[in-house]
Design a protein around this motif. Structure first.
Motif, short mmCIF file in Angstrom:
data_model
loop_
_atom_site.label_atom_id
_atom_site.label_comp_id
_atom_site.label_asym_id
_atom_site.label_seq_id
_atom_site.Cartn_x
_atom_site.Cartn_y
_atom_site.Cartn_z
N ASN A 124 99.16 17.64 25.82
CA ASN A 124 98.89 18.02 27.21
C ASN A 124 99.06 16.89 28.22
O ASN A 124 98.19 16.63 29.03
N GLN A 125 100.21 16.23 28.18
CA GLN A 125 100.47 15.17 29.14
C GLN A 125 100.53 15.76 30.55
O GLN A 125 101.13 16.81 30.75
N GLN A 126 99.90 15.05 31.47
CA GLN A 126 99.85 15.52 32.85
C GLN A 126 100.61 14.60 33.81
O GLN A 126 100.76 14.94 34.98
N SER A 127 101.06 13.47 33.31
CA SER A 127 101.72 12.49 34.18
C SER A 127 102.73 11.69 33.36
O SER A 127 102.74 11.75 32.13
N LEU A 128 103.55 10.94 34.06
CA LEU A 128 104.49 10.05 33.38
C LEU A 128 103.73 9.04 32.53
O LEU A 128 104.12 8.75 31.40
N GLU A 129 102.61 8.54 33.03
CA GLU A 129 101.79 7.59 32.26
C GLU A 129 101.30 8.24 30.96
O GLU A 129 101.31 7.60 29.90
N ASP A 130 100.86 9.50 31.02
CA ASP A 130 100.42 10.21 29.81
C ASP A 130 101.58 10.35 28.82
O ASP A 130 101.39 10.20 27.61
N MET A 131 102.78 10.64 29.32
CA MET A 131 103.95 10.78 28.45
C MET A 131 104.27 9.46 27.77
O MET A 131 104.57 9.42 26.58
N GLU A 132 104.21 8.37 28.54
CA GLU A 132 104.48 7.06 27.97
C GLU A 132 103.43 6.69 26.92
O GLU A 132 103.76 6.15 25.86
N LYS A 133 102.16 7.00 27.19
CA LYS A 133 101.11 6.72 26.21
C LYS A 133 101.34 7.51 24.92
O LYS A 133 101.10 7.00 23.82
N PHE A 134 101.82 8.74 25.05
CA PHE A 134 102.13 9.54 23.85
C PHE A 134 103.22 8.85 23.03
O PHE A 134 103.07 8.67 21.82
N LEU A 135 104.30 8.45 23.69
CA LEU A 135 105.40 7.78 22.99
C LEU A 135 104.93 6.48 22.34
O LEU A 135 105.22 6.22 21.16
N ILE A 136 104.21 5.67 23.09
CA ILE A 136 103.71 4.40 22.56
C ILE A 136 102.78 4.65 21.37
O ILE A 136 102.86 3.97 20.35
N GLY A 137 101.93 5.66 21.49
CA GLY A 137 101.04 6.02 20.39
C GLY A 137 101.79 6.42 19.14
O GLY A 137 101.41 6.05 18.02
N LYS A 138 102.87 7.16 19.31
CA LYS A 138 103.69 7.55 18.14
C LYS A 138 104.31 6.32 17.49
O LYS A 138 104.36 6.22 16.26
N TRP A 139 104.80 5.37 18.29
CA TRP A 139 105.35 4.13 17.72
C TRP A 139 104.25 3.32 17.05
O TRP A 139 104.46 2.74 15.99
N PHE A 140 103.06 3.28 17.65
CA PHE A 140 101.93 2.59 17.01
C PHE A 140 101.63 3.24 15.66
O PHE A 140 101.36 2.54 14.68
N ASP A 141 101.65 4.57 15.61
CA ASP A 141 101.40 5.27 14.34
C ASP A 141 102.38 4.79 13.27
O ASP A 141 101.99 4.51 12.14
N LEU A 142 103.65 4.73 13.62
CA LEU A 142 104.68 4.31 12.67
C LEU A 142 104.46 2.88 12.19
O LEU A 142 104.77 2.55 11.04
N LEU A 143 103.93 2.04 13.06
CA LEU A 143 103.70 0.63 12.73
C LEU A 143 102.28 0.39 12.19
O LEU A 143 101.88 -0.75 11.97
N LYS A 144 101.53 1.49 12.02
CA LYS A 144 100.16 1.43 11.48
C LYS A 144 99.24 0.57 12.34
O LYS A 144 98.47 -0.25 11.84
N ILE A 145 99.33 0.79 13.65
CA ILE A 145 98.47 0.11 14.62
C ILE A 145 97.50 1.15 15.16
O ILE A 145 97.92 2.17 15.72
N LYS A 146 96.21 0.93 14.98
CA LYS A 146 95.19 1.88 15.42
C LYS A 146 95.19 1.98 16.95
O LYS A 146 95.37 1.00 17.66
N HIS A 147 94.96 3.21 17.43
CA HIS A 147 94.94 3.45 18.88
C HIS A 147 94.28 4.79 19.18
O HIS A 147 94.00 5.58 18.29
N ASN A 148 94.06 5.02 20.46
CA ASN A 148 93.61 6.32 20.95
C ASN A 148 94.37 6.66 22.23
O ASN A 148 93.78 7.05 23.23
N LEU A 149 95.68 6.51 22.19
CA LEU A 149 96.52 6.66 23.38
C LEU A 149 96.84 8.11 23.73
O LEU A 149 97.22 8.40 24.86
#
Length: 184
Positions: free
Chosen positions: A154-179
């Motif tokens: 449920n991204q509501q802004s460009l910032e939310d979309m970027e956080k989603f993408l960054i979070g997915k890359w963090f997931d792949l790199l096994k970096i904990k987050h709540n983005l």
């Protein structure tokens, strides 16, 4: 953890800046920008990276022409690498083993040492050559993860979309987050 973040000359280089800003401070970052990445950041976002990260003690910035940097050697242990965004030029060089810059040399080192690598190709549409290069790299164990949105958070802004993408890359790199909000 030590991570190399390489920014090549594709549109969307600001994603890398936000990726780095969201990294936990205990992660040591080795940042490399291609000449074209610097141009893209200046044109798209009016950003000067050296000024942006000058107070960050966990970030070392290297020029792409500095092949004497520590990340150019397999004996210097870096855990992970992401090329974000990854231009088609950089992707092609990685696929055929050309190491003519610090970014491509660091990639080659990570590959030979069998360390985690994520490439975030930024191009659309993709031609057959790019797809073949991605397949070749994927078959070598490289994770290919272009910036593709998932709308379930449920991204509501460009910032939310970027956080989603960054979070997915963090997931792949096994970096904990709540983005972003995970699927429930």
């Amino acid at each position: 953890m030590k991570i190399t973040v390489a920014i090549s000359g594709a549109s969307g280089a600001n994603l890398s800046i936000n990726f780095i800003k969201n990294l936990p401070s205990e992660i040591e970052v080795f940042l490399v920008l291609s000449k074209s990445a610097k141009t893209a950041l200046k044109l798209e976002n009016n950003i000067s990276v050296k000024k942006l990260f000058k107070d960050k003690k966990n970030i070392q910035i290297f020029d792409d022409s500095n092949i004497a940097a520590p990340i150019a050697s397999g004996s210097f242990e870096v855990d992970k690498m992401i090329i974000l965004p990854c231009s088609m030029n950089t992707l092609a060089k990685c696929a055929v083993g050309i190491s003519d810059s610090l970014i491509t040399r660091a990639f080659t080192v990570m590959l030979k040492e069998k360390r985690e690598i994520v490439l975030a190709p930024r191009e659309m549409p993709l031609n057959s050559i790019a797809l073949e290069n991605m397949l070749k790299l994927s078959n070598l164990g490289i994770t290919i993860a272009p910036p593709v949105l998932g709308y379930y958070s449920n991204q509501q802004s460009l910032e939310d979309m970027e956080k989603f993408l960054i979070g997915k890359w963090f997931d792949l790199l096994k970096i904990k987050h709540n983005l972003y909000k995970r699927w429930e």
